[in-house]
Enzyme design. Sequence first.
Site, PDB file in Angstrom:
ATOM      1  N   SER A 151     -18.550  42.555 -34.567  1.00 38.74           N
ATOM      2  CA  SER A 151     -18.700  43.178 -33.250  1.00 38.74           C
ATOM      3  C   SER A 151     -20.127  43.651 -33.057  1.00 38.74           C
ATOM      4  O   SER A 151     -20.803  44.050 -34.020  1.00 38.74           O
ATOM      5  CB  SER A 151     -17.745  44.371 -33.130  1.00 38.74           C
ATOM      6  N   TYR A 164     -13.364  51.617 -35.891  1.00 42.74           N
ATOM      7  CA  TYR A 164     -13.303  50.161 -35.736  1.00 42.74           C
ATOM      8  C   TYR A 164     -14.607  49.520 -36.210  1.00 42.74           C
ATOM      9  O   TYR A 164     -14.604  48.565 -36.998  1.00 42.74           O
ATOM     10  CB  TYR A 164     -13.046  49.844 -34.262  1.00 42.74           C
TER      11      TYR A 164
END
Length: 259
Positions: A151, A164
């Site tokens: 990400s 996350y």
Amino acid sequence: MPSQNNPSAQPKIAIITGGSRGLGRNTAIALARDGVDSIITYHSNREEAEKVVALVAEHGRRAVALQLDTGKVSAFDGFVEKVRSALSELGTDRFDYLVNNAGTSHHNSFEKTTEAELDSLYEVHFKGVFFLTQKLLTLIRDGGRIINVSSGLTRFSNPGSGSYASMKGAVEVLTRYLAKELGPRGITVNTVAPGAIATDFSGGIVRDNPEINKRVADMTALGRVGQPDDIGPMIASMLSDANRWINGQRVEASGGMML
């Protein structure tokens, strides 16, 4: 290593986790355009997975959909046996590409994140990637390719995404170690780090919320949010022979987000 697009070569086969939706779905279709067959996994929605199988077939390639909870390591041995059967169905006993794409979203502050939430993220985003890759090593060909999806949040910080992003950061470190340890087999391992993409991830917040969509577009050099078609073909390209010398790298595909 023959090119994906060489019609005389044996068809390449990719395993794509989370291939029934979003970026995994788009990757399977992009690979089909390049002449690659796929084994895709889905968590619970078999109907959507079968739609991807049909879309792959429209491009003249084959796909097999297998159920898998990537956060349940105890199921991996059984999954590997299903992969063996799927490979036999596809006319081979080995696969070429692994795309560790499956994942879940999480939005909560550091102060309020619970142990159960952190454990769930760990099981899916790190432990699952670690052990699924380990279990599949006996079936991936020498000279194969592995892509771990990370990400943009490992580069820039967005409050509420720390747990996350931390798991994705761990995967990026793992990627470099895998590249080193699997190098003797000619297997490359890289990370692809998408920015904010308009999919159903996180409840479709980037795709369906005009305010969030505009906010992301305004902080992106190319002036818009990413689309699945910005990522699937990029992953397919990373798996191709043209990028055989890229190894152990984090490649961000964010349109220049938060430069």
